[in-house]
Design an enzyme around this catalytic site. Sequence first.
Site, PDB file in Angstrom:
ATOM      1  N   CYS A   1       0.731  -0.961  -0.156  1.00 52.34           N
ATOM      2  CA  CYS A   1      -0.270   0.419  -0.158  1.00 52.34           C
ATOM      3  C   CYS A   1       0.890   1.440  -0.033  1.00 52.34           C
ATOM      4  O   CYS A   1       0.215   2.143  -0.808  1.00 52.34           O
ATOM      5  CB  CYS A   1      -0.998  -0.112   1.255  1.00 52.34           C
ATOM      6  SG  CYS A   1      -1.522  -1.034   1.312  1.00 52.34           S
TER       7      CYS A   1
HETATM    8  C1  UDX Z   1      -0.815  -0.165   5.578  1.00 49.14           C
HETATM    9  C2  UDX Z   1      -1.408   0.704   7.045  1.00 49.14           C
HETATM   10  O1  UDX Z   1      -1.264   0.643   7.824  1.00 49.14           O
HETATM   11  C3  UDX Z   1      -3.535   0.564   6.706  1.00 49.14           C
HETATM   12  O2  UDX Z   1      -4.139   1.460   7.009  1.00 49.14           O
HETATM   13  C4  UDX Z   1      -3.596   0.571   4.285  1.00 49.14           C
HETATM   14  O3  UDX Z   1      -4.351  -0.350   4.733  1.00 49.14           O
HETATM   15  C5  UDX Z   1      -2.517  -0.262   4.228  1.00 49.14           C
HETATM   16  O4  UDX Z   1      -1.488   0.302   4.412  1.00 49.14           O
HETATM   17  P1  UDX Z   1      -0.176  -2.705   6.075  1.00 49.14           P
HETATM   18  O5  UDX Z   1       0.979  -2.097   4.548  1.00 49.14           O
HETATM   19  O6  UDX Z   1      -0.057  -3.935   6.146  1.00 49.14           O
HETATM   20  O7  UDX Z   1      -0.568  -0.980   6.262  1.00 49.14           O
HETATM   21  O8  UDX Z   1       1.441  -2.002   7.084  1.00 49.14           O
HETATM   22  P2  UDX Z   1       1.792  -1.323   7.981  1.00 49.14           P
HETATM   23  O9  UDX Z   1       2.340  -2.629   9.644  1.00 49.14           O
HETATM   24  O10 UDX Z   1       1.667  -0.186   8.193  1.00 49.14           O
HETATM   25  O11 UDX Z   1       3.727  -1.172   7.994  1.00 49.14           O
HETATM   26  C6  UDX Z   1       3.798  -0.517   6.702  1.00 49.14           C
HETATM   27  C7  UDX Z   1       4.909   0.012   6.539  1.00 49.14           C
HETATM   28  O12 UDX Z   1       5.812   0.493   7.436  1.00 49.14           O
HETATM   29  C8  UDX Z   1       6.237  -1.540   7.257  1.00 49.14           C
HETATM   30  O13 UDX Z   1       7.164  -1.532   6.137  1.00 49.14           O
HETATM   31  C9  UDX Z   1       6.864  -0.608   8.132  1.00 49.14           C
HETATM   32  O14 UDX Z   1       7.372  -2.103   8.653  1.00 49.14           O
HETATM   33  C10 UDX Z   1       6.790   0.304   7.922  1.00 49.14           C
HETATM   34  N1  UDX Z   1       7.322   1.238   8.952  1.00 49.14           N
HETATM   35  C11 UDX Z   1       5.397   1.285  10.548  1.00 49.14           C
HETATM   36  C12 UDX Z   1       8.165   1.771   9.721  1.00 49.14           C
HETATM   37  O15 UDX Z   1       8.977   1.419   9.217  1.00 49.14           O
HETATM   38  N2  UDX Z   1       8.110   2.668  10.663  1.00 49.14           N
HETATM   39  C13 UDX Z   1       6.575   2.935  11.997  1.00 49.14           C
HETATM   40  O16 UDX Z   1       6.509   2.743  12.684  1.00 49.14           O
HETATM   41  C14 UDX Z   1       5.537   1.966  11.180  1.00 49.14           C
END
Ligand code: UDX
Length: 428
Positions: A264
């Site tokens: 996403c």
């Molecule tokens: C995300 C959104 O959270 C969700 O609401 C939307 O519908 C789809 O995209 P998702 O892709 O499943 O969900 O994962 P998420 O847990 O949000 O993490 C996304 C990425 O960001 C991961 O690679 C994670 O490692 C990274 N991340 C997350 C960080 O680097 N730092 C953070 O503080 C949080």
Amino acid sequence: MKISVIGTGYVGTVSAACFAELGHEVICVDVDRSKIDMINSGIPPIHEEGLPELLKKHAGKKLSATSDYGLAIMNSEVSFICVGTPSDSEGNIDVGIVKAASSSLGDSLRKKKGYHVIVVKSTVVPETTEKIVLPIIEKHSGKHQGEFGIAMNPEFLREGRAVHDFMHPDKIVVGSLDKKSGDIVASLYNGLKCEVTRTNPRTAEMIKYVNNAFLATKISFANEVGNICKELGIDTYEVMSAVGKDFRIGPHFLNSGAGFGGSCFPKDVKALIGKAKEIGYEPQLLKSVIAINEGQPARMVLLLKNKLGSLEGKNIAVLGLAFKNDTDDIRESRSIPVIKELLDEGARVSAYDPMANENMKKLYSGIGYYSSAADALRGAEACLIMTEWDEFRSLNKEFDVMENRLVIDGRHILVKPGKDIEYVGLCW
Ligand code: UDX
């Protein structure tokens, strides 16, 4: 109510199972026979916590799957379009599958008497529902909007927590052109403790992109701050934990590290950039969000080279291949560019992920895959931690089998690295 769900990917399958749990009768439609068979036998086609239990409970009762659009439309009052919206070669959204699903829905609607609502749940850039989906359905059904309903209802589900997020939403957004279709879609969520935000389709489409773009911006902001803090010898996690106490900012999505991946954030930010350019606006902040994210993996390798010099012939362990913890999904995972750069530099790679080894093998078949962190670490001259898996938190004795105990942590995950370890944080 009777619902059909077009597309049994991650959003479609989770939505279908959760709508069944809310008491609706749900028919899934897909062109892929193997997915249909799996759903009908109560087996999830994707890995998602809580989904096996829901499918087992509802398959063959409130939940079924078919490849027959006509059958599904005849036997439902509302259809959700949940097909994929991949990126094209420029990063812009490719709505080819949404168009194909809309044509098939329109064809089936032609033969149907009675009111039917079509809802776009796929993530699509603003104006898609009104300017692409609606005209296709009108053309193929021979009916006008009003004779059938049209709405846009984005999802905000995190992979790995999607069932929980569906059943405990912090927002439900329903965009419709008329009150009747919006009321019907909103009523499907009765039973969930959440206010429904009602709006028009293009605003609903924008809310989804802005939500993801904002979270991605927070991460890239935290990464930029982290990169500066590291140079100044300041602990960015201490900084962000204080900054996050401001209720206007909040503590979430301020964890700096190797950057964001997944299906996403990268795709949606790029699609929003594409849409902005289409209307003549140069979105500088969003372009920087992507640029910072793309720079983080290279910084991991740079830190490694600063310590080891040339990587030629050196054995480097990569712990974590999935784009985040608790999933086997490697889409846009930050470990992909890291492995590529390691291989380009002539290193040998020993990889381990609790769930994603098999998926990464399809991309990189020539590297070593191991079934535990300790096995991947044996004889390595350095280790890169790429995913925030819980089991990496407690790694300690496992590093003893390394040739040279250098650990570069891209996720701020190691709690007690151990005394003999040379521990290097990416942004801290
Ligand atoms: C995300 C959104 O959270 C969700 O609401 C939307 O519908 C789809 O995209 P998702 O892709 O499943 O969900 O994962 P998420 O847990 O949000 O993490 C996304 C990425 O960001 C991961 O690679 C994670 O490692 C990274 N991340 C997350 C960080 O680097 N730092 C953070 O503080 C949080």
